[in-house]
Design a protein around this motif. Structure first.
Motif, PDB file in Angstrom:
ATOM      1  N   TYR A  35     140.140  48.421  72.836  1.00 12.08           N
ATOM      2  CA  TYR A  35     139.408  47.541  73.726  1.00 12.08           C
ATOM      3  C   TYR A  35     139.838  46.097  73.489  1.00 12.08           C
ATOM      4  O   TYR A  35     140.038  45.687  72.344  1.00 12.08           O
ATOM      5  CB  TYR A  35     137.896  47.675  73.493  1.00 12.08           C
ATOM      6  CG  TYR A  35     137.428  49.103  73.603  1.00 12.08           C
ATOM      7  CD1 TYR A  35     137.491  49.952  72.508  1.00 12.08           C
ATOM      8  CD2 TYR A  35     136.987  49.619  74.821  1.00 12.08           C
ATOM      9  CE1 TYR A  35     137.120  51.283  72.617  1.00 12.08           C
ATOM     10  CE2 TYR A  35     136.603  50.945  74.933  1.00 12.08           C
ATOM     11  CZ  TYR A  35     136.677  51.768  73.817  1.00 12.08           C
ATOM     12  OH  TYR A  35     136.324  53.085  73.927  1.00 12.08           O
ATOM     13  N   GLN A  37     138.627  42.188  74.091  1.00 17.02           N
ATOM     14  CA  GLN A  37     137.457  41.380  74.388  1.00 17.02           C
ATOM     15  C   GLN A  37     137.798  39.900  74.299  1.00 17.02           C
ATOM     16  O   GLN A  37     138.247  39.425  73.265  1.00 17.02           O
ATOM     17  CB  GLN A  37     136.298  41.701  73.441  1.00 17.02           C
ATOM     18  CG  GLN A  37     134.997  40.999  73.837  1.00 17.02           C
ATOM     19  CD  GLN A  37     133.848  41.269  72.893  1.00 17.02           C
ATOM     20  OE1 GLN A  37     134.048  41.398  71.675  1.00 17.02           O
ATOM     21  NE2 GLN A  37     132.643  41.362  73.429  1.00 17.02           N
ATOM     22  N   GLN A  41     132.857  37.635  77.099  1.00 19.38           N
ATOM     23  CA  GLN A  41     133.012  38.733  78.052  1.00 19.38           C
ATOM     24  C   GLN A  41     132.761  40.078  77.372  1.00 19.38           C
ATOM     25  O   GLN A  41     132.828  40.200  76.149  1.00 19.38           O
ATOM     26  CB  GLN A  41     134.415  38.730  78.661  1.00 19.38           C
ATOM     27  CG  GLN A  41     134.721  37.481  79.464  1.00 19.38           C
ATOM     28  CD  GLN A  41     136.091  37.547  80.117  1.00 19.38           C
ATOM     29  OE1 GLN A  41     136.681  38.621  80.269  1.00 19.38           O
ATOM     30  NE2 GLN A  41     136.601  36.389  80.524  1.00 19.38           N
ATOM     31  N   ALA A  42     132.481  41.065  78.188  1.00 17.03           N
ATOM     32  CA  ALA A  42     132.328  42.427  77.671  1.00 17.03           C
ATOM     33  C   ALA A  42     133.700  43.000  77.311  1.00 17.03           C
ATOM     34  O   ALA A  42     134.729  42.560  77.841  1.00 17.03           O
ATOM     35  CB  ALA A  42     131.668  43.303  78.731  1.00 17.03           C
ATOM     36  N   PRO A  43     133.729  43.972  76.421  1.00 11.47           N
ATOM     37  CA  PRO A  43     134.993  44.636  76.095  1.00 11.47           C
ATOM     38  C   PRO A  43     135.569  45.350  77.319  1.00 11.47           C
ATOM     39  O   PRO A  43     134.837  45.788  78.212  1.00 11.47           O
ATOM     40  CB  PRO A  43     134.602  45.650  75.026  1.00 11.47           C
ATOM     41  CG  PRO A  43     133.330  45.122  74.442  1.00 11.47           C
ATOM     42  CD  PRO A  43     132.626  44.463  75.595  1.00 11.47           C
ATOM     43  N   LEU A  45     138.442  48.413  78.214  1.00 13.30           N
ATOM     44  CA  LEU A  45     139.300  49.479  77.694  1.00 13.30           C
ATOM     45  C   LEU A  45     140.744  49.214  78.090  1.00 13.30           C
ATOM     46  O   LEU A  45     141.027  48.968  79.268  1.00 13.30           O
ATOM     47  CB  LEU A  45     138.840  50.825  78.266  1.00 13.30           C
ATOM     48  CG  LEU A  45     139.638  52.060  77.901  1.00 13.30           C
ATOM     49  CD1 LEU A  45     139.444  52.420  76.429  1.00 13.30           C
ATOM     50  CD2 LEU A  45     139.242  53.222  78.804  1.00 13.30           C
ATOM     51  N   TYR A  86     139.672  45.814  69.480  1.00  9.58           N
ATOM     52  CA  TYR A  86     138.915  46.760  68.668  1.00  9.58           C
ATOM     53  C   TYR A  86     139.420  48.180  68.903  1.00  9.58           C
ATOM     54  O   TYR A  86     139.663  48.567  70.045  1.00  9.58           O
ATOM     55  CB  TYR A  86     137.428  46.725  69.029  1.00  9.58           C
ATOM     56  CG  TYR A  86     136.746  45.412  68.730  1.00  9.58           C
ATOM     57  CD1 TYR A  86     136.687  44.410  69.684  1.00  9.58           C
ATOM     58  CD2 TYR A  86     136.156  45.177  67.490  1.00  9.58           C
ATOM     59  CE1 TYR A  86     136.061  43.196  69.413  1.00  9.58           C
ATOM     60  CE2 TYR A  86     135.519  43.970  67.210  1.00  9.58           C
ATOM     61  CZ  TYR A  86     135.484  42.990  68.170  1.00  9.58           C
ATOM     62  OH  TYR A  86     134.866  41.801  67.907  1.00  9.58           O
TER      63      TYR A  86
END
Lengths: 108, 123
Positions: A35, A37, A41-43, A45, A86
């Motif tokens: 992921y 990020q 902001q949101a992660p 994929l 991540y």
């Protein structure tokens, strides 16, 4: 503490290739997913499975795995790739989800 | 458009409770497993809880077991997280995320994420 281990920080020169690694026993049983990020902001994929990219993810992102280590490779890093990355998988029991501690990528 | 929208965050005192919601749209919610993932300020991602598509299988992180309860209402396309006995260390942005997986079980991944809702536990 994470059961998946990542280097806290990695840097790469613009246009060069960088590999971000993730180590853990569960990676002998499961492929990692990765992921991206960016701040605030949101992660998102970027890689899943053996080496699959969701729609819209540039093909400069690729994944690989060997033994207990998964790798995310960015070939020809761009300024917009600067972000936290991540890795994630199930734990060895399959009953928990684990994330790596994250790698901050700096594009120089 | 496939979308997840979290709500219910806010400021709560230590020991208090809060219920988070996640509204799903653009896909068949009842067919997917779901997760809650949180991120404390300046920290990495931490998985919180998982629920199967039917709600019959549930997992929790050790850090929240016994205090948090995940649930879903497939008729309302909604996921929930009931958080009790909140602590300062529960302060975080809470994301709901859709899970997808390989049918052989070799990999699992979260392919859709909401924007998150912020929970602050402080007196």
């Amino acid at each position: 503490s994470s059961e998946l281990t990542q280097d806290p920080a990695v840097s790469v020169a613009l246009g060069q290739t960088v590999r971000i690694t993730c180590q853990g026993d569960s990676l002998r049983s499961y492929y990692a997913s990765w992921y991206q990020q960016k701040p605030g902001q949101a992660p998102v994929l970027v890689i899943y499975g053996k080496n699959n990219r969701p729609s819209g993810i540039p093909d400069r992102f690729s994944g690989s795995s060997s033994g207990n280590t998964a790798s995310l490779t960015i070939t020809g890093a761009q300024a917009e790739d600067e972000a936290d990355y991540y890795c994630n998988s199930r734990d060895s029991s399959g009953n928990r989800v684990v994330f790596g501690g994250g790698t901050k990528l700096t594009v120089l | 458009e496939v979308q997840l929208v979290e709500s219910g965050g806010g400021l709560v005192q230590p020991g208090g409770s809060l219920r988070l919601s996640c509204a799903a749209s653009g896909f068949t919610f009842s067919s997917y497993e779901m997760n809650w993932v949180r991120q404390a300020p300046g920290k990495g991602l931490e998985w919180v809880s998982y629920i199967s598509s039917s709600g019959s299988t549930i997992y929790y992180a050790d850090s929240v077991k016994g205090r948090f309860t995940i649930s879903r209402d497939n008729a309302k396309n909604s996921l929930y997280l009931q958080m009790n006995s909140l602590r300062a260390e529960d302060t975080a942005v809470y994301y709901c995320a859709r899970e997808n997986y390989d049918i052989l079980g070799y990999y699992y991944y979260m392919d859709v994420w909401g924007k998150g809702t912020t929970v602050t536990v402080s007196s």
